[in-house]
Design a protein around this motif. Structure first.
Motif, short mmCIF file in Angstrom:
data_model
loop_
_atom_site.label_atom_id
_atom_site.label_comp_id
_atom_site.label_asym_id
_atom_site.label_seq_id
_atom_site.Cartn_x
_atom_site.Cartn_y
_atom_site.Cartn_z
N TYR A 145 -3.20 -2.05 4.07
CA TYR A 145 -2.17 -2.65 3.20
C TYR A 145 -0.99 -3.13 4.04
O TYR A 145 -0.51 -4.27 3.87
N GLN A 146 -0.52 -2.29 4.95
CA GLN A 146 0.65 -2.66 5.74
C GLN A 146 0.34 -3.78 6.74
O GLN A 146 1.20 -4.64 7.00
N ASN B 295 -2.10 -5.98 6.32
CA ASN B 295 -2.69 -7.09 5.58
C ASN B 295 -4.01 -7.56 6.19
O ASN B 295 -4.22 -8.73 6.48
N LYS B 296 -4.91 -6.58 6.38
CA LYS B 296 -6.21 -6.86 6.97
C LYS B 296 -7.32 -6.54 5.97
O LYS B 296 -7.17 -5.64 5.13
N LYS C 218 -4.54 -0.40 -0.41
CA LYS C 218 -5.43 -1.42 -0.97
C LYS C 218 -6.82 -0.87 -1.20
O LYS C 218 -7.29 0.01 -0.46
#
Length: 366
Positions: A105-106, A108-109, A145
């Motif tokens: 999440y941090q 963004n992968k 996520k």
């Protein structure tokens, strides 16, 4: 309104790990593997070989840290934020996967989850359960996520210790007991009514196949019942959480689990095992008849779940410890889903009553 029902895609079959590159190559060429030490040892050689066959590589292989804690999440983010890679692969159990969900999440992968045990639905939810570095529950983290892809090799699950699978039954049972309780407080919608319907069917599935699936695992035989249980624990259970959301995801059973984690002696007991006891305490809190609690314990005896504090490593608690358990448990956000106000004394009484009924069943079972 925004709902994340589960992972974007889920695939399960025996030997799937050998073909993992075929499924993952759409996300890029360079992957970072993060997981438990045992999990990485189990999958890494086969994973690297399959990825290589599809022009991919594992750029780094990292231990997640042992707890899904802010310390470990921040450490991994700091370690990877300047790295050039395409996707994250999470391997292991719930805490490992939850940790990587927060990291993904941090950063963004894209995220691919490869559960190596069927003990929780972590691979199919968009939340991260956060603990202290010492293993005490802290909160539900929403900076997380859901995996883009979940790959389950049922041969790997088959060869994992059967106790993990039994714990998965306990965690999944809670979907029915907590959802049917918390739905009483929620405003009915098409979505949360779907959650309760799935939870009810899931409960019936566990009753019908639980013992057979555990026996399959003990005999190291891959059967339809075992594969159905794997799907129930990892995927279907997660979809109940997805449809239920904060309205009817959890209730007192998980709050009591979280409260009990303040005692270090319980840290050798698995999440789903403690949650299973939490279900018994929740039933007592709701005023269930003793026979209803005993009936559920009889199922626990069939599949091997604990139903007393002593079975989970807690022999005695002082008055101060009981008081601390009650006070902490009512602050857990899961408890707010109960359809009535819960006080610390209600928690203490419910846990003590469940333990008393369980101890009585120990005598019966001898």
């Amino acid at each position: 309104m925004m709902v994340t029902v589960g992972p974007a895609q889920y695939s399960r079959k025996a030997g799937l790990l050998s073909d993992v590159g075929l499924h993952i190559n759409k996300f890029g060429k360079n992957a970072v593997l993060i997981g438990g030490n045992t999990s990485r040892e189990i999958i890494e050689e086969t994973l690297r070989k399959s990825l290589s066959e599809h022009g991919m590589m594992v750029q780094k292989s990292l231990w997640y840290g042992g707890e899904s804690s802010k310390t470990n999440i921040d450490r991994l983010v700091d370690q990877l934020k300047s790295e050039d890679f395409d996707l994250l692969i999470a391997a292991g159990g719930g805490k490992a996967i939850d940790t990587v969900k927060a990291v993904a999440y941090q950063l963004n992968k894209p995220l691919v989850a490869i559960p190596t045990i069927a003990a929780t639905c972590a691979a199919a939810t968009p939340i991260t359960i956060l603990y202290s570095d010492e293993g005490e529950f802290l909160e539900i983290g929403r900076d997380s996520k859901a995996p883009d892809l979940v790959l389950v090799d049922s041969h790997i699950i088959l060869h994992a210790p059967v106790r993990y699978l039994i714990a998965g039954i306990g965690d999944t049972l809670a979907k029915w007991f907590e959802t049917k309780c918390s739905i009483k407080k929620a405003v009915p919608t098409a979505i949360n009514q779907t959650a309760i319907a799935i939870a009810g069917q899931l409960y019936q599935t566990l009753l019908h196949i639980g013992q057979a699936a555990v026996t399959s695992s003990q005999n190291q035989t891959l059967t339809k019942e075992l594969e159905d249980l794997i799907d129930a624990v990892i995927l279907i259970s997660g979809s109940v959480s997805g449809y239920g959301g904060d309205d009817c995801r959890t209730a007192a059973a998980h709050a009591i689990y979280s409260g009990l984690t303040i005692f270090p002696e319980i840290h050798q007991t698995y999440h789903g095992e403690i949650v299973a006891f939490g279900i018994l305490a929740q039933l007592c809190m709701e005023g269930a008849e003793v026979e209803e609690v005993q009936q559920l314990i009889r199922y626990y005896q069939e599949v091997g779940l604990p139903f007393t504090l002593k079975q989970m490593g807690i022999n005695t608690l002082t008055d101060d410890q009981w008081r601390e358990l009650g006070e902490i448990t009512v602050t857990i956000e899961d408890m707010a889903n109960m359809p009535f106000a819960v006080t610390p004394s209600m928690v203490i009484s419910a846990v003590q009553m469940a333990n008393e009924i369980g101890n009585g069943m120990l005598v019966v079972s001898k």
